[in-house]
Scaffold this motif. Structure first.
Motif, PDB file in Angstrom:
ATOM      1  N   TYR A 147       0.827  -1.197   0.000  1.00  0.00           N
ATOM      2  CA  TYR A 147       0.000   0.000   0.000  1.00  0.00           C
ATOM      3  C   TYR A 147       0.868   1.257   0.000  1.00  0.00           C
ATOM      4  O   TYR A 147       0.658   2.175  -0.796  1.00  0.00           O
ATOM      5  N   CYS A 148       1.841   1.302   0.894  1.00  0.00           N
ATOM      6  CA  CYS A 148       2.712   2.477   0.988  1.00  0.00           C
ATOM      7  C   CYS A 148       3.524   2.671  -0.289  1.00  0.00           C
ATOM      8  O   CYS A 148       3.688   3.811  -0.756  1.00  0.00           O
ATOM      9  N   LEU A 155       1.631   4.390  -3.121  1.00  0.00           N
ATOM     10  CA  LEU A 155       1.518   5.846  -3.035  1.00  0.00           C
ATOM     11  C   LEU A 155       2.701   6.552  -3.700  1.00  0.00           C
ATOM     12  O   LEU A 155       2.603   7.725  -4.052  1.00  0.00           O
ATOM     13  N   ARG A 211       0.007   2.587  -9.700  1.00  0.00           N
ATOM     14  CA  ARG A 211      -0.551   2.856  -8.374  1.00  0.00           C
ATOM     15  C   ARG A 211      -1.767   1.959  -8.130  1.00  0.00           C
ATOM     16  O   ARG A 211      -1.899   1.334  -7.085  1.00  0.00           O
ATOM     17  N   VAL A 244      -1.992  -0.984  -5.324  1.00  0.00           N
ATOM     18  CA  VAL A 244      -2.973  -0.874  -4.236  1.00  0.00           C
ATOM     19  C   VAL A 244      -3.871  -2.104  -4.208  1.00  0.00           C
ATOM     20  O   VAL A 244      -4.106  -2.691  -3.149  1.00  0.00           O
ATOM     21  N   THR A 262      -8.610   3.446  -7.276  1.00  0.00           N
ATOM     22  CA  THR A 262      -7.476   3.386  -6.348  1.00  0.00           C
ATOM     23  C   THR A 262      -7.877   3.947  -4.988  1.00  0.00           C
ATOM     24  O   THR A 262      -7.593   3.346  -3.950  1.00  0.00           O
ATOM     25  N   ASN A 263      -8.559   5.069  -4.986  1.00  0.00           N
ATOM     26  CA  ASN A 263      -8.984   5.684  -3.730  1.00  0.00           C
ATOM     27  C   ASN A 263      -9.955   4.797  -2.965  1.00  0.00           C
ATOM     28  O   ASN A 263      -9.875   4.696  -1.740  1.00  0.00           O
ATOM     29  N   ALA A 296      -7.893   2.005  -1.489  1.00  0.00           N
ATOM     30  CA  ALA A 296      -7.033   2.565  -0.439  1.00  0.00           C
ATOM     31  C   ALA A 296      -7.830   2.800   0.832  1.00  0.00           C
ATOM     32  O   ALA A 296      -7.358   2.504   1.939  1.00  0.00           O
ATOM     33  N   ARG A 315      -7.680  11.267   4.132  1.00  0.00           N
ATOM     34  CA  ARG A 315      -6.786  11.592   3.018  1.00  0.00           C
ATOM     35  C   ARG A 315      -7.346  11.170   1.661  1.00  0.00           C
ATOM     36  O   ARG A 315      -7.195  11.834   0.680  1.00  0.00           O
ATOM     37  N   PHE A 316      -8.021  10.040   1.610  1.00  0.00           N
ATOM     38  CA  PHE A 316      -8.500   9.498   0.345  1.00  0.00           C
ATOM     39  C   PHE A 316     -10.000   9.628   0.174  1.00  0.00           C
ATOM     40  O   PHE A 316     -10.621   8.816  -0.488  1.00  0.00           O
TER      41      PHE A 316
END
Length: 168
Positions: free
Chosen positions: A13-14, A17, A25, A29, A132-133, A136, A156-157
């Motif tokens: 995951y990290c 980003l 990406r 993810v 992706t969001n 995430a 954040r997402f």
């Protein structure tokens, strides 16, 4: 200490980003879901079926040895649920009653497979950024549940799009 598969998922995951483009990406993810999918055996009846199929494979003289070895490995995998099945099962335990999140995971997993196997998506209007969001957000919720920690940057997402949190 966290479970090693959870740690690997978090590392994927990290790293997602930090990917330079949206496709990489997205793939990374969604791939972060896989270490979380602990595939279970499908039972004695399935195991017996697989074993009898392997016996039939061994007696089939008209199959080349290299193909036979490949088939043997693929047939043995039938004893366990697929990653997709494990994700379905686990989505129900992570998010009871949230079939919408199960559908989001399945949709993203299907898009990832399509992208990896074809190099492109059949629907050119698919917005990988949005997908992706969504994943995430789901991953962050799983990480929070599994670790027992609340994530300060959960917004954040744009979690409100998945309904996992409010935007307060």
């Amino acid at each position: 200490l966290l479970d090693p598969t959870l740690t690997l998922s978090m590392e994927l995951y990290c790293s997602a980003l930090l990917e330079a483009n949206e496709r990489a990406r997205f793939v990374t993810v969604v791939s972060a879901l896989e270490p979380l999918a602990k595939q279970e055996l499908l039972g004695e009846g399935v195991t017996a079926f697989v074993e009898s199929t392997l016996i039939n494979l061994n007696t089939a003289s008209d199959i080349e040895p290299n193909l036979r070895a490949s088939f043997r490995g693929r047939i043995q995998q039938l004893k366990s649920e697929s990653v997709r099945q494990a994700l379905f099962r686990l989505a129900n335990s992570w998010f009871p009653g949230r079939t919408d999140l199960r559908k989001q995971i399945d949709h993203a997993y299907g898009l990832r497979s399509e992208l990896l196997h074809n190099g492109t998506l059949s629907d050119p209007d698919s917005d990988l950024s949005v997908e992706t969001n969504k994943i995430a957000n789901i991953l962050r919720s799983i990480y929070a549940q599994a670790s027992g920690h609340r994530f300060a940057l959960l917004q954040r997402f744009n979690l409100s799009s998945t309904g996992l949190a409010s935007t307060s």
